[in-house]
Design a protein around this motif. Structure first.
Motif, PDB file in Angstrom:
ATOM      1  N   TYR A   5       1.039  -1.266  -0.079  1.00  0.00           N
ATOM      2  CA  TYR A   5      -0.038  -0.045  -0.188  1.00  0.00           C
ATOM      3  C   TYR A   5       0.942   1.167   0.003  1.00  0.00           C
ATOM      4  O   TYR A   5       0.230   2.327   0.050  1.00  0.00           O
ATOM      5  CB  TYR A   5      -0.844  -0.030   1.246  1.00  0.00           C
ATOM      6  N   HIS A   6       2.110   1.179  -0.092  1.00  0.00           N
ATOM      7  CA  HIS A   6       3.232   2.459   0.030  1.00  0.00           C
ATOM      8  C   HIS A   6       3.960   2.496  -1.251  1.00  0.00           C
ATOM      9  O   HIS A   6       5.061   2.253  -1.108  1.00  0.00           O
ATOM     10  CB  HIS A   6       3.842   2.227   1.300  1.00  0.00           C
ATOM     11  N   ILE A   7       3.119   2.987  -2.279  1.00  0.00           N
ATOM     12  CA  ILE A   7       3.746   3.165  -3.637  1.00  0.00           C
ATOM     13  C   ILE A   7       3.634   4.493  -4.124  1.00  0.00           C
ATOM     14  O   ILE A   7       2.388   4.986  -4.031  1.00  0.00           O
ATOM     15  CB  ILE A   7       3.205   1.930  -4.537  1.00  0.00           C
ATOM     16  N   HIS A   8       4.711   5.131  -4.413  1.00  0.00           N
ATOM     17  CA  HIS A   8       4.735   6.350  -4.773  1.00  0.00           C
ATOM     18  C   HIS A   8       5.087   6.428  -6.502  1.00  0.00           C
ATOM     19  O   HIS A   8       6.125   6.560  -6.984  1.00  0.00           O
ATOM     20  CB  HIS A   8       5.827   7.176  -4.398  1.00  0.00           C
ATOM     21  N   GLY A   9       3.842   6.578  -6.952  1.00  0.00           N
ATOM     22  CA  GLY A   9       3.985   6.491  -8.674  1.00  0.00           C
ATOM     23  C   GLY A   9       4.434   7.692  -9.389  1.00  0.00           C
ATOM     24  O   GLY A   9       5.028   7.743 -10.404  1.00  0.00           O
ATOM     25  N   ASP A  41       0.924   8.561  -2.854  1.00  0.00           N
ATOM     26  CA  ASP A  41       1.984   9.500  -3.315  1.00  0.00           C
ATOM     27  C   ASP A  41       1.743  10.541  -2.333  1.00  0.00           C
ATOM     28  O   ASP A  41       1.112  10.690  -1.425  1.00  0.00           O
ATOM     29  CB  ASP A  41       1.437  10.098  -4.786  1.00  0.00           C
ATOM     30  N   HIS A  42       2.941  11.397  -2.219  1.00  0.00           N
ATOM     31  CA  HIS A  42       2.882  12.518  -1.069  1.00  0.00           C
ATOM     32  C   HIS A  42       1.857  13.506  -1.369  1.00  0.00           C
ATOM     33  O   HIS A  42       1.565  13.731  -2.462  1.00  0.00           O
ATOM     34  CB  HIS A  42       4.590  13.169  -1.486  1.00  0.00           C
ATOM     35  N   ASP A  43       1.563  14.074  -0.437  1.00  0.00           N
ATOM     36  CA  ASP A  43       0.279  14.975  -0.242  1.00  0.00           C
ATOM     37  C   ASP A  43       0.495  16.187  -1.102  1.00  0.00           C
ATOM     38  O   ASP A  43      -0.278  16.951  -1.445  1.00  0.00           O
ATOM     39  CB  ASP A  43      -0.219  15.231   1.056  1.00  0.00           C
ATOM     40  N   LEU A  69      -2.931   8.124  -0.114  1.00  0.00           N
ATOM     41  CA  LEU A  69      -2.118   9.111  -0.259  1.00  0.00           C
ATOM     42  C   LEU A  69      -0.981   9.219   1.090  1.00  0.00           C
ATOM     43  O   LEU A  69      -1.865   8.516   2.270  1.00  0.00           O
ATOM     44  CB  LEU A  69      -3.129  10.310  -0.121  1.00  0.00           C
ATOM     45  N   GLU A  70      -0.050   9.675   0.973  1.00  0.00           N
ATOM     46  CA  GLU A  70       0.752   9.491   2.257  1.00  0.00           C
ATOM     47  C   GLU A  70       0.904  11.346   2.551  1.00  0.00           C
ATOM     48  O   GLU A  70       1.443  11.907   2.086  1.00  0.00           O
ATOM     49  CB  GLU A  70       2.399   9.273   1.844  1.00  0.00           C
ATOM     50  N   VAL A  71       0.303  11.503   3.835  1.00  0.00           N
ATOM     51  CA  VAL A  71       0.175  12.670   4.352  1.00  0.00           C
ATOM     52  C   VAL A  71       1.076  13.143   5.245  1.00  0.00           C
ATOM     53  O   VAL A  71       1.415  12.270   6.191  1.00  0.00           O
ATOM     54  CB  VAL A  71      -1.140  12.892   5.082  1.00  0.00           C
ATOM     55  N   SER A 210       6.324  -1.133   0.797  1.00  0.00           N
ATOM     56  CA  SER A 210       7.613  -0.909   0.341  1.00  0.00           C
ATOM     57  C   SER A 210       8.218   0.548   0.196  1.00  0.00           C
ATOM     58  O   SER A 210       9.348   0.729   0.358  1.00  0.00           O
ATOM     59  CB  SER A 210       7.801  -1.563  -1.175  1.00  0.00           C
ATOM     60  N   ASP A 211       7.455   1.550   0.031  1.00  0.00           N
ATOM     61  CA  ASP A 211       7.665   2.764  -0.057  1.00  0.00           C
ATOM     62  C   ASP A 211       8.517   3.104  -1.324  1.00  0.00           C
ATOM     63  O   ASP A 211       9.469   3.881  -1.394  1.00  0.00           O
ATOM     64  CB  ASP A 211       8.583   3.357   1.114  1.00  0.00           C
ATOM     65  N   ALA A 212       8.009   2.254  -2.271  1.00  0.00           N
ATOM     66  CA  ALA A 212       8.574   2.250  -3.557  1.00  0.00           C
ATOM     67  C   ALA A 212       8.601   3.845  -4.270  1.00  0.00           C
ATOM     68  O   ALA A 212       7.529   4.164  -4.390  1.00  0.00           O
ATOM     69  CB  ALA A 212       7.752   1.048  -4.455  1.00  0.00           C
ATOM     70  N   HIS A 213       9.630   4.243  -4.739  1.00  0.00           N
ATOM     71  CA  HIS A 213       9.702   5.539  -5.731  1.00  0.00           C
ATOM     72  C   HIS A 213      10.231   5.181  -6.960  1.00  0.00           C
ATOM     73  O   HIS A 213      10.342   6.113  -7.875  1.00  0.00           O
ATOM     74  CB  HIS A 213      10.875   6.260  -5.238  1.00  0.00           C
ATOM     75  N   ALA A 214      10.151   3.768  -7.281  1.00  0.00           N
ATOM     76  CA  ALA A 214      10.276   3.229  -8.614  1.00  0.00           C
ATOM     77  C   ALA A 214       9.718   1.853  -8.763  1.00  0.00           C
ATOM     78  O   ALA A 214       9.580   1.081  -7.905  1.00  0.00           O
ATOM     79  CB  ALA A 214      12.077   3.215  -9.164  1.00  0.00           C
TER      80      ALA A 214
HETATM   81 ZN   LIG Z   1       6.545   7.274   1.284  1.00  0.00          ZN
END
Ligand SMILES: [Zn+2]
Ligand SMILES: [Zn+2]
Length: 251
Positions: A5-9, A41-43, A69-71, A210-214
């Motif tokens: 649930y923690h993916i930064h598209g 994604d970051h708020d 959303l990651e707030v 995972s906090d994936a940024h890729a």
């Molecule tokens: Zn994050």
């Protein structure tokens, strides 16, 4: 039925928020064996999000794609108003800033010298407790992010984090087991095993992120997180749809 649930598209670049850009993440999730996923994604990119992208990705791939959303929790900010009127499946509440100092940003490590480390930990966990107490968040992100560069408190971390864990338990939110810490100087999953064990004793549900940024970072080191959870006694993970929590087996 594993999910991440923690993916930064949008990574650190931000919009445009398009199917083309997010599709590689969904493909990576499928390859990793996930059966659901959520973008958070970051708020700061909130205004650039197009919710049709999530449903379009589901239609194309068949993968359930949740809208999160990651707030970046800041006391004094009206998060409720900021987030209103959009069809979230879940909101992750995270603390990245203490007194306007973005402590987890690359290059910000020097700021630690200005603090007594125990006071910093206590201040940080107090902010996490306040984030949980708002009741806005379904998930609390990377509980002990403050350890990112390996600075350790003198007092037991369990004692320092207890008010935050109590607040999370009261709020009904899930706690995130975040594997990104393995790739930071601290080289550990967030949160530490003893904090997770305390969360278990407080009946706090958990997710794995995972906090994936890729795309290549989706579901990274997931097995390590699962093993940690199994050792502590967890048998299921929290899932989210329309801000309602359900559970799936910890497979
Ligand atoms: Zn994050
Ligand atoms: Zn974060």
């Amino acid at each position: 039925m594993p999910s991440d649930y923690h993916i930064h598209g949008l990574a650190h670049e931000g919009p445009p928020h398009t199917v083309e850009r997010l599709l590689p993440y969904v493909e990576a999730a499928r390859e990793a064996g996930l059966t659901a996923m959520g973008f958070a994604d970051h708020d700061r990119f909130l205004e650039g999000l197009d919710f049709n992208v999530f449903s379009e990705l589901e239609r194309i791939t068949g993968m359930p794609v949740r809208a999160g959303l990651e707030v970046d929790f800041r006391p004094g900010r009206d998060h409720r108003q900021q987030l209103a009127g959009r069809p979230w499946d879940y909101l992750i509440g995270s603390v990245h800033t203490v007194d306007d100092w973005e402590f987890d940003r690359p290059g910000q490590e020097g700021g630690f010298a200005a603090w007594d480390i125990d006071e910093l930990y206590a201040t940080y966990f107090n902010l996490v407790a306040r984030a949980a107490a708002t009741g806005i968040f379904q998930i609390i992100g990377h509980l002990d992010l403050i350890k990112i560069y390996g600075h350790r408190p003198r007092r037991p971390v369990l004692e320092l984090a207890e008010p935050a864990l109590q607040a999370i338990a009261r709020s009904g939110a899930a706690l995130e087991v975040n594997t990104a810490g393995l790739f930071k100087p601290v080289g550990e999953i967030y949160p530490a095993r003893e904090l997770l064990a305390r969360a278990f004793s407080l009946n706090i549900p958990v997710t794995i992120g995972s906090d994936a940024h890729a795309p290549g970072e989706v579901a990274r080191e997931r097995e390590q997180a699962r093993e940690l959870l199994r050792q502590i006694g967890y048998t299921c993970l929290a899932t989210f749809y329309c801000r309602e929590m359900a559970t799936e087996p910890l497979l």
